[in-house]
Design an enzyme around this catalytic site. Sequence first.
Site, mmCIF file in Angstrom:
data_model
loop_
_atom_site.group_PDB
_atom_site.id
_atom_site.type_symbol
_atom_site.label_atom_id
_atom_site.label_comp_id
_atom_site.label_asym_id
_atom_site.label_seq_id
_atom_site.Cartn_x
_atom_site.Cartn_y
_atom_site.Cartn_z
ATOM 1 N N ASP A 1 40.839 37.351 37.203
ATOM 2 C CA ASP A 1 40.638 35.921 37.391
ATOM 3 C C ASP A 1 39.775 35.603 38.600
ATOM 4 O O ASP A 1 39.740 36.371 39.572
ATOM 5 C CB ASP A 1 41.991 35.207 37.553
ATOM 6 C CG ASP A 1 42.861 35.346 36.323
ATOM 7 O OD1 ASP A 1 42.305 35.536 35.231
ATOM 8 O OD2 ASP A 1 44.093 35.268 36.463
ATOM 9 N N ILE A 2 39.141 34.454 38.575
ATOM 10 C CA ILE A 2 38.253 34.038 39.656
ATOM 11 C C ILE A 2 38.976 33.971 40.996
ATOM 12 O O ILE A 2 38.392 34.259 42.045
ATOM 13 C CB ILE A 2 37.606 32.669 39.315
ATOM 14 C CG1 ILE A 2 36.498 32.341 40.316
ATOM 15 C CG2 ILE A 2 38.646 31.562 39.248
ATOM 16 C CD1 ILE A 2 35.664 31.151 39.914
#
Length: 262
Positions: free
Chosen positions: A130-131
């Site tokens: 995930d970012i």
Amino acid sequence: MRPQRDYSDTPGMLRLSKLMSELGLCSRREADEWIENGWVLVDGVRIDTLGTKVRPDQRIELDPAAQAMQQKQVTILIHKTVGYVSGQAEDGYQPAVTLVTPENRWEGDASGIAFSIAHLRTLAPAGRLDIDSTGLLVLTQDGRVAKQLVGGHSGVDKEYLVRVTYGGISTDVEQHFPAASLALLCHGLELDDVPLKPASVTWQNGEQLRFVLREGKKRQIRRMCELVGLHVVGLKRVRIGQVSLGALPAGQWRYLAADEAF
């Protein structure tokens, strides 16, 4: 050249490219390319027609040209930082592959591989991160590596360190978190109405959990934690299979060495 026998109407037949992928020989995309180039032999017969179907028990061999191309393919390990997406650029955020520059290469890389711009072509993430998560991200040109790490049949485990809060408590969370909820994290939760596979979830210290998963649903750990009242404030992937993040500095990368395997 020996004639190609047509098995297309025989029950139980599979597309050659699909079978090659299932056998872990390469990716579907690579298989199609190699078939078009005439680099695939089935029972000694060279196949060059896309969509050709074969029996699962037939012998598949690769031309030396395909084997040479495969040996040139690289796998890159990145210590992804917050703010980078795993794949294509989105919402103004840069993909992690932009970190792969000669300047960002870790000086401790012992692979002996010389950097080439060609290594950036067809380089794709083998799994997500995930970012707002950090840690080990794998980018590869090798369909065999992608097949091993991605998909429902992958048996490679992934280890994460996850800092959490509970009910507004950020210190000594372990003392306040119910044992029954920890057991649920290990087994018993569902996401999108699908039961999750058993996981190993243990306390690393009073504020940090260690997760070991054998699947990778989107934002899985964060969603699992939400279901039991935990709030994730930091998530770092530290290992994929037998390959650890180790001393790789944040924002830097290295090649997977020839003697390493997931």
